[in-house]
Scaffold this motif. Structure first.
Motif, PDB file in Angstrom:
ATOM      1  N   PRO A  79       0.882  -1.301  -0.031  1.00 51.26           N
ATOM      2  CA  PRO A  79       0.053  -0.190  -0.079  1.00 51.26           C
ATOM      3  C   PRO A  79       1.091   1.296   0.038  1.00 51.26           C
ATOM      4  CG  PRO A  79      -0.710  -1.383   1.714  1.00 51.26           C
ATOM      5  CD  PRO A  79       0.510  -2.253   1.130  1.00 51.26           C
ATOM      6  N   ARG A  80       2.163   1.100   0.247  1.00 49.49           N
ATOM      7  CA  ARG A  80       2.941   2.202   0.266  1.00 49.49           C
ATOM      8  C   ARG A  80       3.691   2.717  -1.191  1.00 49.49           C
ATOM      9  NH1 ARG A  80       6.546   0.076   4.777  1.00 49.49           N
ATOM     10  NH2 ARG A  80       6.170  -1.654   3.613  1.00 49.49           N
ATOM     11  N   SER A  81       3.425   1.666  -1.755  1.00 56.42           N
ATOM     12  CA  SER A  81       4.079   1.765  -3.233  1.00 56.42           C
ATOM     13  C   SER A  81       3.201   2.445  -4.119  1.00 56.42           C
ATOM     14  CB  SER A  81       4.457   0.455  -3.714  1.00 56.42           C
ATOM     15  OG  SER A  81       4.971   0.655  -5.163  1.00 56.42           O
ATOM     16  N   PRO A  82       3.803   3.330  -5.060  1.00 56.57           N
ATOM     17  CA  PRO A  82       3.113   4.008  -6.053  1.00 56.57           C
ATOM     18  C   PRO A  82       2.448   3.191  -7.005  1.00 56.57           C
ATOM     19  CG  PRO A  82       5.288   4.468  -6.528  1.00 56.57           C
ATOM     20  CD  PRO A  82       5.240   3.768  -5.060  1.00 56.57           C
ATOM     21  N   TYR A  83       3.110   1.954  -7.026  1.00 56.94           N
ATOM     22  CA  TYR A  83       2.521   0.862  -8.241  1.00 56.94           C
ATOM     23  C   TYR A  83       1.721  -0.145  -7.327  1.00 56.94           C
ATOM     24  CZ  TYR A  83       6.423   2.721 -10.641  1.00 56.94           C
ATOM     25  OH  TYR A  83       7.459   3.552 -10.969  1.00 56.94           O
ATOM     26  N   PHE A  84       1.159   0.485  -6.070  1.00 55.16           N
ATOM     27  CA  PHE A  84       0.053  -0.561  -5.344  1.00 55.16           C
ATOM     28  C   PHE A  84      -1.239  -0.839  -6.083  1.00 55.16           C
ATOM     29  CE2 PHE A  84      -3.597  -0.857  -2.199  1.00 55.16           C
ATOM     30  CZ  PHE A  84      -3.230  -1.973  -1.820  1.00 55.16           C
ATOM     31  N   ASP A  85      -1.935  -1.971  -6.022  1.00 56.41           N
ATOM     32  CA  ASP A  85      -3.024  -2.479  -6.883  1.00 56.41           C
ATOM     33  C   ASP A  85      -3.759  -2.984  -6.116  1.00 56.41           C
ATOM     34  OD1 ASP A  85      -5.285  -3.117  -8.100  1.00 56.41           O
ATOM     35  OD2 ASP A  85      -3.686  -3.817 -10.300  1.00 56.41           O
ATOM     36  N   PRO A  86      -4.858  -2.469  -5.466  1.00 58.09           N
ATOM     37  CA  PRO A  86      -5.783  -2.845  -4.514  1.00 58.09           C
ATOM     38  C   PRO A  86      -6.413  -3.976  -5.090  1.00 58.09           C
ATOM     39  CG  PRO A  86      -6.615  -0.932  -4.950  1.00 58.09           C
ATOM     40  CD  PRO A  86      -5.284  -0.966  -5.495  1.00 58.09           C
ATOM     41  N   GLY A  87      -6.550  -4.346  -6.411  1.00 54.50           N
ATOM     42  CA  GLY A  87      -7.581  -5.139  -6.949  1.00 54.50           C
ATOM     43  C   GLY A  87      -6.726  -6.445  -7.153  1.00 54.50           C
ATOM     44  N   SER A  88      -5.484  -6.523  -7.033  1.00 53.42           N
ATOM     45  CA  SER A  88      -4.694  -7.639  -7.323  1.00 53.42           C
ATOM     46  C   SER A  88      -4.426  -8.569  -5.928  1.00 53.42           C
ATOM     47  CB  SER A  88      -3.349  -7.220  -7.738  1.00 53.42           C
ATOM     48  OG  SER A  88      -2.435  -8.298  -8.106  1.00 53.42           O
ATOM     49  N   SER A  89      -4.506  -9.846  -6.000  1.00 56.40           N
ATOM     50  CA  SER A  89      -4.370 -10.447  -4.793  1.00 56.40           C
ATOM     51  C   SER A  89      -3.287 -11.406  -5.151  1.00 56.40           C
ATOM     52  CB  SER A  89      -5.341 -11.411  -4.698  1.00 56.40           C
ATOM     53  OG  SER A  89      -5.633 -12.420  -5.555  1.00 56.40           O
ATOM     54  N   ARG A  90      -2.361 -11.892  -4.008  1.00 52.27           N
ATOM     55  CA  ARG A  90      -1.446 -12.900  -4.095  1.00 52.27           C
ATOM     56  C   ARG A  90      -1.779 -14.321  -4.740  1.00 52.27           C
ATOM     57  NH1 ARG A  90       2.701 -10.695  -1.426  1.00 52.27           N
ATOM     58  NH2 ARG A  90       2.384  -8.976  -0.072  1.00 52.27           N
ATOM     59  N   ASP A  91      -3.014 -14.594  -4.493  1.00 51.72           N
ATOM     60  CA  ASP A  91      -3.256 -15.806  -5.238  1.00 51.72           C
ATOM     61  C   ASP A  91      -3.687 -15.701  -6.804  1.00 51.72           C
ATOM     62  OD1 ASP A  91      -3.656 -17.185  -2.522  1.00 51.72           O
ATOM     63  OD2 ASP A  91      -5.767 -16.571  -2.273  1.00 51.72           O
ATOM     64  N   ASP A  92      -3.855 -14.536  -7.056  1.00 51.67           N
ATOM     65  CA  ASP A  92      -3.954 -14.360  -8.514  1.00 51.67           C
ATOM     66  C   ASP A  92      -3.527 -13.051  -8.794  1.00 51.67           C
ATOM     67  OD1 ASP A  92      -4.841 -14.734 -11.248  1.00 51.67           O
ATOM     68  OD2 ASP A  92      -6.967 -13.995 -10.849  1.00 51.67           O
ATOM     69  N   PRO A  93      -2.193 -12.899  -8.928  1.00 51.00           N
ATOM     70  CA  PRO A  93      -1.538 -11.425  -8.910  1.00 51.00           C
ATOM     71  C   PRO A  93      -1.808 -10.996 -10.461  1.00 51.00           C
ATOM     72  CG  PRO A  93       0.107 -13.303  -8.962  1.00 51.00           C
ATOM     73  CD  PRO A  93      -1.235 -13.759  -8.749  1.00 51.00           C
ATOM     74  N   ARG A  94      -2.039  -9.801 -10.666  1.00 52.07           N
ATOM     75  CA  ARG A  94      -2.305  -8.933 -11.830  1.00 52.07           C
ATOM     76  C   ARG A  94      -0.851  -8.583 -12.377  1.00 52.07           C
ATOM     77  NH1 ARG A  94      -6.631  -4.597 -11.060  1.00 52.07           N
ATOM     78  NH2 ARG A  94      -7.784  -6.390 -10.787  1.00 52.07           N
ATOM     79  N   TRP A  95      -0.065  -8.171 -11.817  1.00 52.28           N
ATOM     80  CA  TRP A  95       1.339  -7.741 -12.500  1.00 52.28           C
ATOM     81  C   TRP A  95       2.319  -8.413 -12.156  1.00 52.28           C
ATOM     82  CZ3 TRP A  95      -0.395  -4.560 -15.618  1.00 52.28           C
ATOM     83  CH2 TRP A  95      -1.792  -3.715 -15.245  1.00 52.28           C
ATOM     84  N   MET A  96       3.225  -8.735 -13.119  1.00 49.48           N
ATOM     85  CA  MET A  96       4.226  -9.514 -13.344  1.00 49.48           C
ATOM     86  C   MET A  96       5.571  -8.579 -13.751  1.00 49.48           C
ATOM     87  SD  MET A  96       2.981 -12.097 -12.501  1.00 49.48           S
ATOM     88  CE  MET A  96       4.035 -13.636 -12.969  1.00 49.48           C
ATOM     89  N   LEU A  97       6.829  -9.172 -13.325  1.00 50.05           N
ATOM     90  CA  LEU A  97       8.066  -8.426 -13.632  1.00 50.05           C
ATOM     91  C   LEU A  97       8.987  -9.639 -13.986  1.00 50.05           C
ATOM     92  CD1 LEU A  97      10.369  -8.992 -11.039  1.00 50.05           C
ATOM     93  CD2 LEU A  97       8.949  -7.258 -10.108  1.00 50.05           C
TER      94      LEU A  97
END
Length: 150
Positions: A79-97
């Motif tokens: 939540p402190r990151s400018p890239y925080f996504d409240p709609g993403s979950s650890r079980d089904d992550p939205r963003w990869m790197l």
């Protein structure tokens, strides 16, 4: 093997920063197409042009290589990151790197203005109007042509 171009603002993270760190997670990508390239097409060892964007003279500053398979971007959960996504979950992550590793700086920055002057590069996503992706494919022919400009 695929070839890539990845953009970074040099005030945030430059080719010199990558040279110093040697390897870094390419976090903060929040475009689905760019994410899909990292998740579905990038392979460890793929070469990458490191592109400086949003600066006085944007251009290709160096070469990196993909150093890991794609994995969940941890900034999406912070939540402190400018890239925080409240709609993403650890079980089904939205963003990869992916991690990238430093290969070398170019002898000179090959500027966007210079790239635009070459017909052989006209089809590059970087040079297409409206294309702003931070992760883009580069053909082998485009890769070789650009290296010959160095």
């Amino acid at each position: 093997m695929n070839h890539w171009l990845m953009k970074s603002e040099p005030d945030t993270f430059s080719i010199d920063d990558l040279a110093r760190k040697r390897r870094e997670a390419w976090d903060g990508v929040r475009n689905y197409q760019a994410r899909n390239y990292m998740r579905d097409a990038m392979k460890t060892g793929d070469p990458v042009f490191f592109y400086h964007s949003s600066c006085a003279a944007p251009g290709i500053a160096g070469i990196a290589a993909v150093a890991s398979a794609a994995y969940p971007d941890p900034t999406q959960f912070d939540p402190r990151s400018p890239y925080f996504d409240p709609g993403s979950s650890r079980d089904d992550p939205r963003w990869m790197l992916v991690d990238v590793k430093f290969v070398r700086k170019l002898k000179r920055i090959i500027t966007l203005d210079e790239l635009k002057t070459h017909r052989a590069l006209a089809a590059m996503p970087l040079l297409q109007r409206g294309t702003r992706l931070s992760v883009q494919p580069v053909t082998k022919a485009q890769w070789d042509f650009i290296l010959a400009l160095e």
